[in-house]
Design an enzyme around this catalytic site. Structure first.
Site, PDB file in Angstrom:
ATOM      1  CB  CYS A   9      -0.906  -0.029   1.230  1.00  0.00           C
ATOM      2  SG  CYS A   9      -1.751   1.519   1.580  1.00  0.00           S
ATOM      3  CB  SER A  10       1.152   4.115  -2.345  1.00  0.00           C
ATOM      4  OG  SER A  10      -0.196   4.532  -2.395  1.00  0.00           O
TER       5      SER A  10
END
Length: 119
Positions: A9-10
């Site tokens: 997840c960024s």
């Protein structure tokens, strides 16, 4: 403090980068591997001041398979939602930081991460 992350997840990676830049002392929990039990989810919800449907990723495929959009969002359905989050941890919004003062934040923005750091 502890941060629940999915390394893919960024937003999670951004939160970790900011914590590191600020020199924060924290523990990483990869919640897809170290899945929170229902009691832990209840505790985090209490710290967040939110309900389980507030931290549910309703766009995930599992949400569609379960039909979450049609589930009631009331006290009677609360345990059903918590069970779904425990059984399908991808549904849990991320990252979540539990602060040292006993509170927690969904840390999807730099502002939310800084808020957790200030507690």
């Amino acid at each position: 403090m502890e941060i629940w992350i999915n390394p893919a997840c960024s937003k999670c990676r951004g939160a970790i980068s900011l914590l590191d830049a600020e020199g924060a002392d924290y523990t990483v929990r990869r919640y897809l591997e170290d899945v929170p039990a229902p009691d832990e989810i209840r505790a985090v919800l209490g710290r967040l001041g939110l309900e389980p449907w507030d931290i549910t990723r309703t766009q995930e495929p599992a949400a569609g398979e379960l039909g979450l959009k049609d589930w009631p969002r009331d006290a009677g359905a609360r345990e059903r939602w918590i069970t779904a989050l425990a059984e399908h941890p991808r549904l849990i919004q991320r990252p979540i930081i539990t602060a040292d003062d006993g509170t927690a934040v969904v840390a999807r923005t730099d502002e939310a991460v800084r808020d957790a750091l200030s507690r």
